[in-house]
Design a protein around this motif. Structure first.
Motif, PDB file in Angstrom:
ATOM      1  N   LYS A   4       0.811  -1.213   0.000  1.00  0.00           N
ATOM      2  CA  LYS A   4       0.000   0.000   0.000  1.00  0.00           C
ATOM      3  C   LYS A   4       0.843   1.262   0.000  1.00  0.00           C
ATOM      4  O   LYS A   4       0.329   2.349  -0.213  1.00  0.00           O
ATOM      5  CB  LYS A   4      -0.933  -0.004   1.205  1.00  0.00           C
ATOM      6  CG  LYS A   4      -1.946  -1.121   1.126  1.00  0.00           C
ATOM      7  CD  LYS A   4      -2.889  -1.103   2.290  1.00  0.00           C
ATOM      8  CE  LYS A   4      -3.869  -2.254   2.147  1.00  0.00           C
ATOM      9  NZ  LYS A   4      -4.786  -2.365   3.252  1.00  0.00           N
ATOM     10  N   SER A   5       2.154   1.132   0.277  1.00  0.00           N
ATOM     11  CA  SER A   5       3.022   2.301   0.298  1.00  0.00           C
ATOM     12  C   SER A   5       4.444   1.891  -0.078  1.00  0.00           C
ATOM     13  O   SER A   5       4.788   0.709  -0.078  1.00  0.00           O
ATOM     14  CB  SER A   5       3.027   2.938   1.682  1.00  0.00           C
ATOM     15  OG  SER A   5       3.648   2.076   2.607  1.00  0.00           O
ATOM     16  N   LYS A   6       5.259   2.899  -0.379  1.00  0.00           N
ATOM     17  CA  LYS A   6       6.654   2.634  -0.716  1.00  0.00           C
ATOM     18  C   LYS A   6       7.409   2.059   0.476  1.00  0.00           C
ATOM     19  O   LYS A   6       8.230   1.160   0.315  1.00  0.00           O
ATOM     20  CB  LYS A   6       7.323   3.936  -1.173  1.00  0.00           C
ATOM     21  CG  LYS A   6       6.817   4.445  -2.491  1.00  0.00           C
ATOM     22  CD  LYS A   6       7.475   5.762  -2.858  1.00  0.00           C
ATOM     23  CE  LYS A   6       6.889   6.322  -4.127  1.00  0.00           C
ATOM     24  NZ  LYS A   6       7.504   7.603  -4.497  1.00  0.00           N
ATOM     25  N   GLN A   8       6.234   0.217   2.907  1.00  0.00           N
ATOM     26  CA  GLN A   8       5.846  -1.182   3.106  1.00  0.00           C
ATOM     27  C   GLN A   8       6.562  -2.072   2.081  1.00  0.00           C
ATOM     28  O   GLN A   8       7.022  -3.155   2.410  1.00  0.00           O
ATOM     29  CB  GLN A   8       4.327  -1.325   2.960  1.00  0.00           C
ATOM     30  CG  GLN A   8       3.818  -2.713   3.307  1.00  0.00           C
ATOM     31  CD  GLN A   8       2.325  -2.854   3.125  1.00  0.00           C
ATOM     32  OE1 GLN A   8       1.771  -2.330   2.156  1.00  0.00           O
ATOM     33  NE2 GLN A   8       1.687  -3.536   4.040  1.00  0.00           N
ATOM     34  N   GLN A   9       6.681  -1.594   0.868  1.00  0.00           N
ATOM     35  CA  GLN A   9       7.357  -2.352  -0.188  1.00  0.00           C
ATOM     36  C   GLN A   9       8.841  -2.512   0.133  1.00  0.00           C
ATOM     37  O   GLN A   9       9.410  -3.588  -0.034  1.00  0.00           O
ATOM     38  CB  GLN A   9       7.149  -1.633  -1.529  1.00  0.00           C
ATOM     39  CG  GLN A   9       7.609  -2.428  -2.716  1.00  0.00           C
ATOM     40  CD  GLN A   9       8.980  -2.015  -3.202  1.00  0.00           C
ATOM     41  OE1 GLN A   9       9.517  -0.983  -2.816  1.00  0.00           O
ATOM     42  NE2 GLN A   9       9.564  -2.834  -4.023  1.00  0.00           N
ATOM     43  N   ARG A  52       6.154   0.822  -7.556  1.00  0.00           N
ATOM     44  CA  ARG A  52       6.152   1.975  -6.647  1.00  0.00           C
ATOM     45  C   ARG A  52       5.448   3.193  -7.220  1.00  0.00           C
ATOM     46  O   ARG A  52       5.041   4.077  -6.485  1.00  0.00           O
ATOM     47  CB  ARG A  52       7.587   2.384  -6.303  1.00  0.00           C
ATOM     48  CG  ARG A  52       8.259   1.431  -5.382  1.00  0.00           C
ATOM     49  CD  ARG A  52       9.528   2.056  -4.886  1.00  0.00           C
ATOM     50  NE  ARG A  52      10.395   1.014  -4.341  1.00  0.00           N
ATOM     51  CZ  ARG A  52      11.567   1.253  -3.825  1.00  0.00           C
ATOM     52  NH1 ARG A  52      12.032   2.469  -3.792  1.00  0.00           N
ATOM     53  NH2 ARG A  52      12.293   0.269  -3.351  1.00  0.00           N
ATOM     54  N   LYS A  55       2.421   5.271  -5.555  1.00  0.00           N
ATOM     55  CA  LYS A  55       2.231   4.889  -4.154  1.00  0.00           C
ATOM     56  C   LYS A  55       2.707   6.020  -3.247  1.00  0.00           C
ATOM     57  O   LYS A  55       3.702   6.676  -3.523  1.00  0.00           O
ATOM     58  CB  LYS A  55       3.037   3.639  -3.804  1.00  0.00           C
ATOM     59  CG  LYS A  55       2.674   2.406  -4.593  1.00  0.00           C
ATOM     60  CD  LYS A  55       1.475   1.754  -4.019  1.00  0.00           C
ATOM     61  CE  LYS A  55       1.194   0.465  -4.758  1.00  0.00           C
ATOM     62  NZ  LYS A  55      -0.179   0.090  -4.751  1.00  0.00           N
ATOM     63  N   PRO A  56       2.002   6.242  -2.135  1.00  0.00           N
ATOM     64  CA  PRO A  56       2.497   7.240  -1.175  1.00  0.00           C
ATOM     65  C   PRO A  56       3.714   6.689  -0.435  1.00  0.00           C
ATOM     66  O   PRO A  56       3.937   5.471  -0.408  1.00  0.00           O
ATOM     67  CB  PRO A  56       1.312   7.401  -0.214  1.00  0.00           C
ATOM     68  CG  PRO A  56       0.581   6.099  -0.297  1.00  0.00           C
ATOM     69  CD  PRO A  56       0.761   5.624  -1.717  1.00  0.00           C
ATOM     70  N   ASN A  58       4.234   6.731   2.793  1.00  0.00           N
ATOM     71  CA  ASN A  58       3.689   5.990   3.934  1.00  0.00           C
ATOM     72  C   ASN A  58       2.179   5.877   3.768  1.00  0.00           C
ATOM     73  O   ASN A  58       1.529   6.807   3.314  1.00  0.00           O
ATOM     74  CB  ASN A  58       3.975   6.727   5.263  1.00  0.00           C
ATOM     75  CG  ASN A  58       5.448   6.748   5.567  1.00  0.00           C
ATOM     76  OD1 ASN A  58       6.076   5.698   5.620  1.00  0.00           O
ATOM     77  ND2 ASN A  58       6.020   7.929   5.756  1.00  0.00           N
ATOM     78  N   ALA A  59       1.626   4.734   4.165  1.00  0.00           N
ATOM     79  CA  ALA A  59       0.183   4.528   4.074  1.00  0.00           C
ATOM     80  C   ALA A  59      -0.506   5.323   5.169  1.00  0.00           C
ATOM     81  O   ALA A  59       0.008   5.462   6.270  1.00  0.00           O
ATOM     82  CB  ALA A  59      -0.157   3.057   4.207  1.00  0.00           C
ATOM     83  N   SER A  60      -1.679   5.840   4.861  1.00  0.00           N
ATOM     84  CA  SER A  60      -2.421   6.576   5.890  1.00  0.00           C
ATOM     85  C   SER A  60      -2.973   5.590   6.906  1.00  0.00           C
ATOM     86  O   SER A  60      -3.228   4.437   6.600  1.00  0.00           O
ATOM     87  CB  SER A  60      -3.564   7.375   5.257  1.00  0.00           C
ATOM     88  OG  SER A  60      -4.475   6.489   4.664  1.00  0.00           O
ATOM     89  N   LYS A  61      -3.172   6.047   8.120  1.00  0.00           N
ATOM     90  CA  LYS A  61      -3.595   5.171   9.203  1.00  0.00           C
ATOM     91  C   LYS A  61      -5.098   5.194   9.411  1.00  0.00           C
ATOM     92  O   LYS A  61      -5.595   4.748  10.406  1.00  0.00           O
ATOM     93  CB  LYS A  61      -2.889   5.555  10.497  1.00  0.00           C
ATOM     94  CG  LYS A  61      -1.402   5.350  10.374  1.00  0.00           C
ATOM     95  CD  LYS A  61      -0.711   5.516  11.695  1.00  0.00           C
ATOM     96  CE  LYS A  61       0.774   5.298  11.489  1.00  0.00           C
ATOM     97  NZ  LYS A  61       1.478   4.973  12.656  1.00  0.00           N
TER      98      LYS A  61
END
Length: 62
Positions: A4-6, A8-9, A52, A55-56, A58-61
């Motif tokens: 879902k985000s850079k 995390q990848q 990538r 993708k943001p 960081n993923a929003s919480k």
């Protein structure tokens, strides 16, 4: 399951490298450390192979 985000990848890529023995497991920190323990090599590969673009960082919480 795509990342879902850079970040995390990137964490999945580090965990995958440790699982394969390319880097030492002791070098892992944070999310990559728990990913390495709890996910299979295929799951990590699927997350790490996510494109990538768009993708943001960081993923929003929410």
């Amino acid at each position: 399951m795509p990342a879902k985000s850079k970040s995390q990848q990137k964490a999945a890529g580090a965990a995958l490298a440790a699982k394969r023995g390319d880097i030492k497991k002791g070098e892992l920190k944070g999310a990559s450390k728990s990913m390495e323990k709890s996910m299979s090599e295929k799951q990590l590969h699927d997350l790490a192979a996510t494109k990538r673009k768009g993708k943001p960082e960081n993923a929003s919480k929410s």
